[in-house]
Design an enzyme around this catalytic site. Structure first.
Site, PDB file in Angstrom:
ATOM      1  N   HIS A  68      11.772 -22.501  65.277  1.00 36.86           N
ATOM      2  CA  HIS A  68      10.408 -22.081  65.605  1.00 36.86           C
ATOM      3  C   HIS A  68      10.401 -20.798  66.432  1.00 36.86           C
ATOM      4  O   HIS A  68       9.516 -19.956  66.260  1.00 36.86           O
ATOM      5  CB  HIS A  68       9.676 -23.191  66.353  1.00 36.86           C
ATOM      6  CG  HIS A  68       9.141 -24.263  65.463  1.00 36.86           C
ATOM      7  ND1 HIS A  68       7.857 -24.761  65.557  1.00 36.86           N
ATOM      8  CD2 HIS A  68       9.717 -24.947  64.432  1.00 36.86           C
ATOM      9  CE1 HIS A  68       7.672 -25.699  64.639  1.00 36.86           C
ATOM     10  NE2 HIS A  68       8.788 -25.831  63.950  1.00 36.86           N
ATOM     11  N   GLY A  74      11.110 -13.532  65.997  1.00 37.71           N
ATOM     12  CA  GLY A  74      12.492 -13.147  66.223  1.00 37.71           C
ATOM     13  C   GLY A  74      13.105 -13.975  67.339  1.00 37.71           C
ATOM     14  O   GLY A  74      12.412 -14.586  68.156  1.00 37.71           O
ATOM     15  N   GLU A  89       2.774 -19.114  72.714  1.00 34.86           N
ATOM     16  CA  GLU A  89       3.352 -19.735  71.522  1.00 34.86           C
ATOM     17  C   GLU A  89       3.426 -21.253  71.636  1.00 34.86           C
ATOM     18  O   GLU A  89       3.290 -21.971  70.643  1.00 34.86           O
ATOM     19  CB  GLU A  89       4.740 -19.158  71.237  1.00 34.86           C
ATOM     20  CG  GLU A  89       4.721 -17.712  70.775  1.00 34.86           C
ATOM     21  CD  GLU A  89       6.102 -17.170  70.493  1.00 34.86           C
ATOM     22  OE1 GLU A  89       6.946 -17.914  69.943  1.00 34.86           O
ATOM     23  OE2 GLU A  89       6.346 -15.991  70.823  1.00 34.86           O
ATOM     24  N   PRO A 163       6.280 -21.788  58.151  1.00 36.88           N
ATOM     25  CA  PRO A 163       5.948 -22.429  56.868  1.00 36.88           C
ATOM     26  C   PRO A 163       5.427 -23.842  57.078  1.00 36.88           C
ATOM     27  O   PRO A 163       5.873 -24.559  57.975  1.00 36.88           O
ATOM     28  CB  PRO A 163       7.289 -22.437  56.121  1.00 36.88           C
ATOM     29  CG  PRO A 163       8.326 -22.369  57.196  1.00 36.88           C
ATOM     30  CD  PRO A 163       7.729 -21.560  58.307  1.00 36.88           C
ATOM     31  N   SER A 250      23.206 -42.379  58.155  1.00 32.60           N
ATOM     32  CA  SER A 250      23.462 -40.987  58.528  1.00 32.60           C
ATOM     33  C   SER A 250      22.206 -40.245  58.975  1.00 32.60           C
ATOM     34  O   SER A 250      22.210 -39.021  59.032  1.00 32.60           O
ATOM     35  CB  SER A 250      24.109 -40.234  57.352  1.00 32.60           C
ATOM     36  OG  SER A 250      23.180 -40.062  56.296  1.00 32.60           O
TER      37      SER A 250
END
Length: 331
Positions: A68, A74, A89, A163, A250
């Site tokens: 994220h 960046g 953010e 996304p 798992s």
């Protein structure tokens, strides 16, 4: 036919490239703290290993935090900044459930004690995430990650661009491509869903009213639908956690089991299910499910993601506290 390479062989080749000394991503390089904080990796791992021993859930939390932070603006630790003046953010919808901040604080405090004002918060995130992925894999693979990131001074909710789980494969790939990540990188990074959970509220449409019908998603395995409906009753006020990897043995291990599950129509999130069916990605999923090189390739994709949008000394700083800028922040 795709060539399968063993995890060990891939790691040997990858580490050989790293040992050349000129391997770098932008301004990043291996051993960037060799003179200023020579024990940085040992310091980080010491704190991380102790924390992981009491809370293995930290691994998926930190992989998500790393993604994220890097994907939106960046890899500059801007996600860590707090603010009382404007939405940052952390307050953006996709980031409300992000966690792991306390571990970063603990590691950063230790780094400041040993190497004051030297190691960036952005590099701290990268190293902590690498170590947790390593521990969650059963110490079967450990990737080397170059450092030298600086911390960003801007954190705005309006700049968050991630996304969504219901996006198509092609639309999702367009977002990855803008970050200079290819289709294989995308499938590998979404393989971070090999550990971690989602919640009933995010999959109710797939279980009950898919695409505004009165039926479940026909792409989902019928037995899985029944299992999930028991855990996520319609109109229930509970919002139970659901493992993203439905292989019980798992679900907390970083491995290729996730790809086997989505090939069997047992993907929990819609985008995961689509990866195994879409013509763009299904062969990549098959290769990862049937091969033995996921761990090495996942590490390479994490390194590549970690090179996106890094700041330099002109556009960033080295924060002494990961939650606030040294001087002035736009947040």
């Amino acid at each position: 036919m795709a060539v399968k390479i063993s995890t060990i062989s891939t790691l040997i080749v990858f580490l050989a490239l790293l040992s050349l000394g000129h391997f770098s991503h932008g301004e990043l390089r291996l051993g960037s703290y060799s003179e200023t904080c020579p024990n940085v990796e040992e310091i980080v791992f010491g704190v991380v290993e102790k924390a992981f021993s009491t809370n293995s859930r930290l691994a998926p939390l930190m992989i998500r935090l790393y993604f994220h932070d890097c994907f939106s603006n960046g890899c500059d630790a801007s996600l860590l900044l707090d603010s009382t003046t404007s939405p940052n953010e952390k307050t953006a919808g996709p980031n409300l459930s992000v966690d792991g901040y306390a571990l970063i604080d603990a590691v950063k405090d230790e780094l400041e004690n040993k190497c004051e004002g030297v190691v960036s918060c952005a590099d701290t995130i990268a190293l902590v995430t690498r170590d947790l992925a390593h521990l969650a894999s059963g110490k079967k693979a450990r990737y080397e990650i170059p450092t030298g990131r600086f911390d960003g001074r801007e954190s705005l909710a309006s700049s968050v661009d991630l996304p969504g789980t219901q996006m198509s494969v092609s639309d999702t790939f367009e977002m990855f491509k803008k970050r200079k990540l290819n289709l294989t990188d995308m499938v590998l990074l979404l393989g971070g869903h090999t550990i971690g959970v989602t919640h009933c509220s995010l999959i109710m449409d797939r279980l009950y009213k898919f695409n505004n019908t009165q039926n479940p998603d026909p792409a989902m395995d019928r037995n899985l639908v029944k299992e999930l409906r028991r855990k996520c009753p319609e109109n229930s006020e509970q919002n139970r956690a659901i493992n993203l990897d439905q292989n019980v043995s798992s679900s907390n291990i970083v491995d290729a089991s996730f790809y086997k599950q989505i090939k069997s129509r047992r993907g929990i999130l819609q985008i995961d299910d689509q990866l195994a069916k879409d013509e763009m990605t299904k062969q990549i999923v098959t290769d990862l499910a049937e091969g033995n090189d996921f761990l090495a390739r996942f590490g390479q994709a994490m390194v590549k993601l970690g090179s996106y949008g890094v700041k330099d000394q002109d556009t960033g700083e080295i924060r002494t506290s990961c939650r606030s800028c040294n001087d002035f922040c736009t947040a």
